[in-house]
Write an enzyme that holds these catalytic residues in place. Structure first.
Site, PDB file in Angstrom:
ATOM      1  NE  ARG A 130      -6.743  15.382  16.048  1.00 18.70           N
ATOM      2  CZ  ARG A 130      -6.849  14.109  16.418  1.00 18.70           C
ATOM      3  NH1 ARG A 130      -6.749  13.153  15.520  1.00 18.70           N
ATOM      4  NH2 ARG A 130      -7.064  13.813  17.675  1.00 18.70           N
ATOM      5  CE  LYS A 144     -14.005   0.758  31.018  1.00 18.63           C
ATOM      6  NZ  LYS A 144     -12.755   0.163  30.598  1.00 18.63           N
ATOM      7  N   GLY A 190     -10.470  13.498  24.521  1.00 16.08           N
ATOM      8  CA  GLY A 190     -11.078  13.445  23.200  1.00 16.08           C
ATOM      9  C   GLY A 190     -12.580  13.660  23.214  1.00 16.08           C
TER      10      GLY A 190
HETATM   11  P1  ADP Z   1     -12.534  11.722  27.467  1.00 13.06           P
HETATM   12  O1  ADP Z   1     -12.360  11.115  26.107  1.00 13.06           O
HETATM   13  O2  ADP Z   1     -12.951  13.168  27.392  1.00 13.06           O
HETATM   14  O3  ADP Z   1     -11.363  11.504  28.366  1.00 13.06           O
HETATM   15  P2  ADP Z   1     -13.961   9.415  28.426  1.00 13.06           P
HETATM   16  O4  ADP Z   1     -13.512   8.645  27.238  1.00 13.06           O
HETATM   17  O5  ADP Z   1     -13.391   9.083  29.734  1.00 13.06           O
HETATM   18  O6  ADP Z   1     -13.796  10.991  28.135  1.00 13.06           O
HETATM   19  O7  ADP Z   1     -15.522   9.265  28.614  1.00 13.06           O
HETATM   20  C1  ADP Z   1     -16.465   9.467  27.609  1.00 13.06           C
HETATM   21  C2  ADP Z   1     -17.527   8.428  27.628  1.00 13.06           C
HETATM   22  O8  ADP Z   1     -18.124   8.281  28.916  1.00 13.06           O
HETATM   23  C3  ADP Z   1     -18.648   8.770  26.695  1.00 13.06           C
HETATM   24  O9  ADP Z   1     -18.685   7.836  25.646  1.00 13.06           O
HETATM   25  C4  ADP Z   1     -19.902   8.704  27.553  1.00 13.06           C
HETATM   26  O10 ADP Z   1     -21.008   8.101  26.892  1.00 13.06           O
HETATM   27  C5  ADP Z   1     -19.466   7.869  28.729  1.00 13.06           C
HETATM   28  N1  ADP Z   1     -20.299   8.122  29.926  1.00 13.06           N
HETATM   29  C6  ADP Z   1     -20.453   9.283  30.577  1.00 13.06           C
HETATM   30  N2  ADP Z   1     -21.328   9.161  31.590  1.00 13.06           N
HETATM   31  C7  ADP Z   1     -21.758   7.876  31.581  1.00 13.06           C
HETATM   32  C8  ADP Z   1     -22.671   7.125  32.389  1.00 13.06           C
HETATM   33  N3  ADP Z   1     -23.347   7.687  33.384  1.00 13.06           N
HETATM   34  N4  ADP Z   1     -22.848   5.831  32.077  1.00 13.06           N
HETATM   35  C9  ADP Z   1     -22.183   5.261  31.045  1.00 13.06           C
HETATM   36  N5  ADP Z   1     -21.303   5.913  30.266  1.00 13.06           N
HETATM   37  C10 ADP Z   1     -21.086   7.212  30.524  1.00 13.06           C
HETATM   38 MG    MG Z   2     -12.579   9.094  25.387  1.00 18.47          MG
END
Ligand code: ADP
Ligand code: MG
Length: 398
Positions: free
Chosen positions: A39, A202, A355
């Protein structure tokens, strides 16, 4: 872009207050050690531009959540040391528990053209996160011009962005300019085929993103934990995989909406299953119709990777948000790494937001091969949702 940028300002000899994102992760083992300086490095183009053009550069940022108190645990001193190391004599750390006091004002007034100063953590002041007028006014009084280059906090209306920008002549910095140029262009005038890959934990976190992207893309590839709510809603057996029961109806609605718009939605056709989310655990690959009742699907399988990669290969614009599996654990990181590789190999405009997604791309070693990896987690999600970011909306128009 219709917002003023630093290049539209006459900065020579002026005191320019720059809101940067120095909210760096600190080492958990060693006190005061920066775990990742990405950053800080992302803020350098704007700092250098201003310094080289004769501005007196006054940097402000938050770090962590000191909750409106001067808590030494959250001092910007480690960042100050980093900057001192880079800029030497022309850099000055001017700390105060109140961020601004008479001593800070005096020191700021002594700055010479081209010099760079860093003030203390803006969240030492309780007014910061409430966009309190008094703090915004104090900040505006030590400077002539305001530049916002902290994309990561631009989805929040705080004193150090919206507050000061409403008082001083303002512009965005080079980092924000790049963020909104690349992402804005991809969302407003994309080259087709436009493919979006969505994953993460989610459905509920990503409803806004899906709804906005459905109106823009040709294809949506869904992986990650949220895929299983969609699959279950379509009648598939998903075992112990992540399920948001109260979002099943919504998933069906989203699928219908996509169909009506002629948008293709693809879900996993095979998955990696295990008993639990644990490193070293035994895994198996099964087709989507064969997930055992007592297993959890934690990554996409090889056939899904191939399907998703073929769609990415044909795309001209790709926007990715959300890991394909539990990428933090090696056993479930393959899907995310392979999708990252497909993006890296593609000639399309490729954009990664979120993130964890940014972290996954970096871990996979493909960051340099992506058109743009957004530096803002929450901010990039809100951007992909099509929302107006207050920290950018408040900046003067050209
Ligand atoms: P971002 O920060 O890029 O927006 P998210 O916070 O929505 O992404 O999602 C990231 C999380 O989703 C990770 O911690 C990952 O472990 C979890 N994840 C991905 N696939 C699965 C799954 N099949 N079951 C449980 N958790 C999952
Ligand atoms: Mg996230």
């Amino acid at each position: 872009m219709n917002k003023k940028t630093v290049k539209d300002l006459n900065v020579s000899g002026k005191k320019v207050l720059v809101r940067v994102d120095f909210n760096v992760p600190l080492s958990k083992e060693e006190k005061g050690v920066i775990a990742d300086d990405a950053r800080i490095r992302a803020a350098l183009p704007t700092i250098d531009y201003l310094s080289e053009n004769g501005a007196k550069v006054i940097l402000i940022s938050h770090l962590g959540r000191p909750k409106g108190e001067a808590n030494p645990e959250f001092t910007l001193k480690p960042v100050a040391d980093w900057l001192k190391n880079k800029y030497g004599e022309k850099f000055h750390f001017i700390p105060s528990p109140r961020v601004i006091d008479q001593n800070v004002k005096d020191k700021v007034n002594e700055l010479k053209d081209g010099e760079i100063a860093l003030l203390e953590n803006t969240r030492f002041r309780p007014e910061e996160t409430k966009n309190g007028e008094e703090f915004a006014k104090e900040l505006s009084e030590i400077s002539n011009l305001y530049v916002n280059d902290a994309f990561g906090t631009s989805h929040r209306a705080h004193a150090s962005n919206v507050g000061v920008a409403s008082i001083l002549p303002s512009a965005v910095g080079l980092l924000i300019e790049k963020e909104i140029d690349v992402m804005g262009k991809a969302l407003e005038t994309p080259e087709h085929p436009f493919v979006s890959i969505l994953g993460g934990a989610k459905v509920s976190d990503k409803i806004g993103v899906i709804e906005n992207l459905i109106t823009k893309v040709d294809t949506i590839l869904i992986g990650g934990g949220m895929a299983y709510t969609f699959l279950k809603a379509q009648g598939k057996e998903i075992g112990k995989s992540l399920l948001e029961e109260d979002k099943m109806d919504l998933s069906l609605e989203l699928i219908k909406k996509a169909k009506n718009k002629g948008v293709e939605i693809l879900l996993p056709i095979d998955v990696v299953i295990a008993d639990e989310i644990k490193s070293g655990v035994e895994t198996a690959i099964v087709d989507i119709d064969n997930i055992p009742e007592d297993k959890e699907a934690l990554d996409i399988g090889p056939k899904t990777i191939e399907l998703f990669a073929s769609k990415i290969k044909d795309a001209k614009t790709v926007v990715w948000n959300g890991p394909m599996g539990v990428f933090e654990i090696k056993e479930f990181s393959n899907g995310t790494n392979e999708v990252a590789k497909a993006l890296a190999d593609s000639d399309a405009v490729t954009i990664v937001g979120g993130g964890d997604s940014a972290l996954a791309i970096e871990k996979a070693g493909f960051k340099d091969k992506i058109t743009h990896v957004s530096t803002g987690g929450g901010a990039s999600l809100e951007f992909l949702e099509g929302k107006t970011l207050p920290g950018i909306a408040c900046i003067d128009e050209k």
